[in-house]
Design a protein around this motif. Structure first.
Motif, PDB file in Angstrom:
ATOM      1  N   ARG A   1      31.717  39.327  35.080  1.00 17.06           N
ATOM      2  CA  ARG A   1      32.930  39.475  34.486  1.00 17.06           C
ATOM      3  C   ARG A   1      32.758  40.831  33.778  1.00 17.06           C
ATOM      4  NH1 ARG A   1      35.933  35.757  30.138  1.00 17.06           N
ATOM      5  NH2 ARG A   1      37.297  37.046  29.174  1.00 17.06           N
TER       6      ARG A   1
ATOM      7  N   ARG B   1      42.623  37.043  28.987  1.00 20.26           N
ATOM      8  CA  ARG B   1      42.680  37.890  30.355  1.00 20.26           C
ATOM      9  C   ARG B   1      41.201  38.391  30.773  1.00 20.26           C
ATOM     10  NH1 ARG B   1      47.274  42.487  32.000  1.00 20.26           N
ATOM     11  NH2 ARG B   1      45.812  43.372  33.530  1.00 20.26           N
TER      12      ARG B   1
ATOM     13  N   THR C   1      38.593  39.916  34.033  1.00 18.19           N
ATOM     14  CA  THR C   1      38.320  40.222  35.488  1.00 18.19           C
ATOM     15  C   THR C   1      37.209  39.862  35.781  1.00 18.19           C
ATOM     16  OG1 THR C   1      40.098  42.414  35.131  1.00 18.19           O
ATOM     17  CG2 THR C   1      38.327  42.274  37.071  1.00 18.19           C
TER      18      THR C   1
ATOM     19  N   LYS D   1      34.401  39.078  39.194  1.00 19.07           N
ATOM     20  CA  LYS D   1      33.941  39.226  40.447  1.00 19.07           C
ATOM     21  C   LYS D   1      32.949  38.134  40.833  1.00 19.07           C
ATOM     22  CE  LYS D   1      33.091  43.785  42.917  1.00 19.07           C
ATOM     23  NZ  LYS D   1      32.935  45.129  42.531  1.00 19.07           N
TER      24      LYS D   1
ATOM     25  N   TRP E   1      36.937  40.499  43.769  1.00 16.46           N
ATOM     26  CA  TRP E   1      37.457  40.700  42.327  1.00 16.46           C
ATOM     27  C   TRP E   1      38.710  40.096  42.084  1.00 16.46           C
ATOM     28  CZ3 TRP E   1      41.621  43.338  41.127  1.00 16.46           C
ATOM     29  CH2 TRP E   1      42.202  44.081  41.925  1.00 16.46           C
TER      30      TRP E   1
ATOM     31  N   ALA F   1      41.799  39.799  38.955  1.00 16.77           N
ATOM     32  CA  ALA F   1      42.225  39.972  37.643  1.00 16.77           C
ATOM     33  C   ALA F   1      43.355  39.158  37.036  1.00 16.77           C
ATOM     34  CB  ALA F   1      42.731  41.422  37.436  1.00 16.77           C
TER      35      ALA F   1
ATOM     36  N   THR G   1      43.918  41.433  43.148  1.00 17.33           N
ATOM     37  CA  THR G   1      42.502  41.060  43.585  1.00 17.33           C
ATOM     38  C   THR G   1      42.230  41.919  45.024  1.00 17.33           C
ATOM     39  OG1 THR G   1      41.316  39.249  44.513  1.00 17.33           O
ATOM     40  CG2 THR G   1      43.505  39.411  45.323  1.00 17.33           C
TER      41      THR G   1
END
Length: 229
Positions: free
Chosen positions: A125, A143, A145, A147, A156, A158, A169
């Motif tokens: 993250r 929220r 993002t 990986k 990845w 988001a 992505t």
């Protein structure tokens, strides 16, 4: 009473160990092809993602934390950019195992890719990003993002599961050796023209942090810190 508590605790430990072992047995990257549609299914650190794409066109992705019991995978959906109503829902996939490959209930065979442990496999993250010369910390919240990297494949994503938000992505194949991290893009939701390109970065793992520097797909300088989940 003490004996009962001891046995309940013992059963809980055994159950958790069994679940961890099952998830580890499934860990890896699996590929499937239907006509001109490619599918990639990633499992690492109790998290899974499924991606569908043409050779030059992204289609959709879905995934989240998963549990494995017997021949059933239950996914707690955190994102689905084709059907957001599934976010927050449990989705079950039945399968059988044949020579290490998965066969789903529709008869599709997902072929397990060769293991390639390069020191980055797992769920990450983003927790830090360089901005105007200063490293800024990214606070944990709804929220995020993340990986996912496993056996030479990466993605990845988001997302904001609490708001059923999906912000993009991308992913494909990666290598990590001698401090050099490289990505070859197979799918990218924001710009299909980026598919087929390769990116080079510097990378270093410091404890639970992965320091990632180089140029983004848009040519901008980046310095990011990713932390193992």
């Amino acid at each position: 009473m003490k004996n009962l508590c001891f046995w309940l605790f013992h059963i809980l430990i055994i159950s958790n160990v069994s679940l961890f072992a099952q998830q580890n047995n499934l860990q890896g990257a699996y590929k499937m092809k239907q006509g001109d549609v490619n599918a990639l299914w990633l499992f690492a650190d109790g998290y899974t993602s499924m991606i569908y794409y043409h050779d030059k066109v992204y289609m959709y992705t879905t995934g989240g934390p998963f549990a494995l019991e017997n021949n059933s995978i239950t996914i707690e959906t955190e994102y689905h950019d084709q059907d957001s109503t599934l976010i927050g829902q449990s989705v079950q996939h039945r399968f059988t195992v044949d020579d290490g490959n998965l066969r789903d209930s529709d008869g599709n065979e997902w072929v397990k890719q060769d293991a390639k442990d390069q020191g980055l496999d797992g769920l990450w993250r983003i927790t830090g990003r360089m901005q105007q010369g200063e490293m800024g910390q990214i606070q944990r919240g709804d929220r995020k993002t993340i990986k996912l990297l496993i056996d030479g494949y990466f993605q990845w994503i988001a997302i904001n599961p609490a708001r059923r938000g999906f912000y993009g992505t991308g992913g494909g194949e990666y290598t990590f050796q001698d401090g050099r991290y490289a990505e070859h893009i197979l799918f990218f939701s924001r710009d299909n023209t980026r598919i087929g390109t390769s990116l080079q970065f510097e990378g270093e793992v410091k404890g639970k942090e992965w320091h990632h520097t180089g140029l983004s797909s848009t040519g901008n300088k980046i310095y990011e810190i990713w932390t193992r989940e």
